[in-house]
Write a protein that holds these residues in place. Sequence first.
Motif, mmCIF file in Angstrom:
data_model
loop_
_atom_site.group_PDB
_atom_site.id
_atom_site.type_symbol
_atom_site.label_atom_id
_atom_site.label_comp_id
_atom_site.label_asym_id
_atom_site.label_seq_id
_atom_site.Cartn_x
_atom_site.Cartn_y
_atom_site.Cartn_z
ATOM 1 N N GLN A 48 -10.124 8.778 -7.032
ATOM 2 C CA GLN A 48 -10.744 8.552 -8.773
ATOM 3 C C GLN A 48 -10.846 10.032 -9.210
ATOM 4 O O GLN A 48 -10.773 10.786 -10.303
ATOM 5 C CB GLN A 48 -11.865 7.992 -9.477
ATOM 6 N N ALA B 57 1.130 -1.413 0.078
ATOM 7 C CA ALA B 57 -0.292 0.350 -0.074
ATOM 8 C C ALA B 57 1.059 1.443 -0.176
ATOM 9 O O ALA B 57 1.823 1.132 0.381
ATOM 10 C CB ALA B 57 -0.429 -0.132 1.222
ATOM 11 N N HIS C 10 -6.245 4.583 -5.943
ATOM 12 C CA HIS C 10 -7.970 4.007 -5.230
ATOM 13 C C HIS C 10 -9.242 4.679 -5.826
ATOM 14 O O HIS C 10 -9.084 5.690 -6.005
ATOM 15 C CB HIS C 10 -8.321 3.997 -3.474
ATOM 16 N N PRO D 263 -8.579 4.975 2.928
ATOM 17 C CA PRO D 263 -7.895 4.150 2.273
ATOM 18 C C PRO D 263 -6.790 3.994 1.615
ATOM 19 O O PRO D 263 -6.209 5.376 1.481
ATOM 20 C CB PRO D 263 -8.904 3.959 0.328
ATOM 21 N N ALA E 162 -3.046 3.971 -3.157
ATOM 22 C CA ALA E 162 -2.553 3.372 -4.242
ATOM 23 C C ALA E 162 -2.532 1.494 -3.709
ATOM 24 O O ALA E 162 -1.816 1.416 -2.423
ATOM 25 C CB ALA E 162 -2.444 3.626 -5.167
ATOM 26 N N VAL E 163 -2.193 1.028 -4.194
ATOM 27 C CA VAL E 163 -2.602 -0.710 -3.481
ATOM 28 C C VAL E 163 -1.612 -1.726 -4.603
ATOM 29 O O VAL E 163 -2.182 -1.927 -5.559
ATOM 30 C CB VAL E 163 -3.525 -2.069 -3.214
#
Length: 335
Positions: A329, A208, A325, A221, A224-225
């Motif tokens: 967006q 992550a 994530h 969150p 990004a992962v």
Amino acid sequence: MNPPPEPVPSHQPVAVRAALEAMATRFEILLYGEQPSALRAAAEEALAEVERLEARLSFYRPDSEITRLNQHGATGPVRLLPEVWTLLHRAVSLARATGGAFDITVAPLMEAWGFTGGPGHRPDPATLQAARERVGVQHLELDRPNWSARFLRPGMRIDLGGIGKGYAIEQAVEILRDAGITSALLHGGTSTAFGLGTPPDAEAWQVAIDPPPELRQPQAPPLAVVNLRDRALSVSAVWGKAFTDEEGQHGHVIDPRTGRPASDAVLAAVVTRSPTDADALSTALLVLGEPGLEQLSRLWPDLRGLVLSRREGNWHIRTHGLEPHPAYQTIVKSL
């Protein structure tokens, strides 16, 4: 009396973890395999390699190869170990490829801004100008036949902080491969990581990328992962070591071209095959900002990247091959 039956191997993978404090951060390794003793031995050997490299590459240790070069490089050629000379040559190539956005001779600027062993402060104009005149790989002369290096301007110094962790991880990975390890995750300070092979029951290691402090709301969150399979991830950011004055916050990543802290991006992430390259290129991308993503992707075709910036109070994400994530967006632009 019959001997007891031999135990039947379960063939279930076991996990072994190991860690080391080195290069002013924490290195950790997670390995999977069937023989715990072999896994532990491989992990210890890999971390010993990190420790060995710190002794040779450290800017702060008085007996390192880098300290010796910094002390004597302006008075004449300094003979180096071939391993160290080769890393310097690689770093110079990276500096040229990035147009100077990554540059190991940045140490005088780091010192001028008070980030060498301190929290940072604004330099006076004369100090800043003097430091700028001592920065640039064009003033570093490397002599391959003699494995030597020298500075063409007095007061020059090099600092491998922007590439050393990645190089240490790259060499540690080779140790693991030589030991027959096929499943491992290594990281140095959580900023540079490498996924060797895959973990059990998964197609890739998942790492992550944390958002900046301003976006870390409760239940927020990750930014990004990233899936890693024989790939490295490196993340550079302006927070961490920083100071604030009347002009705002200034992070410890300095743009070698301007002599000022990087300001075109807040965070930069790079995925590529080499941990050494990823470490240097994430620094360069933070300096270059969004335009750098297209520039670097042309030079490194396998590169995936992400740049987070903030302009006039609005957040922007520019991506190339990395998927933020869904929560972010609305601020994404793809290359």
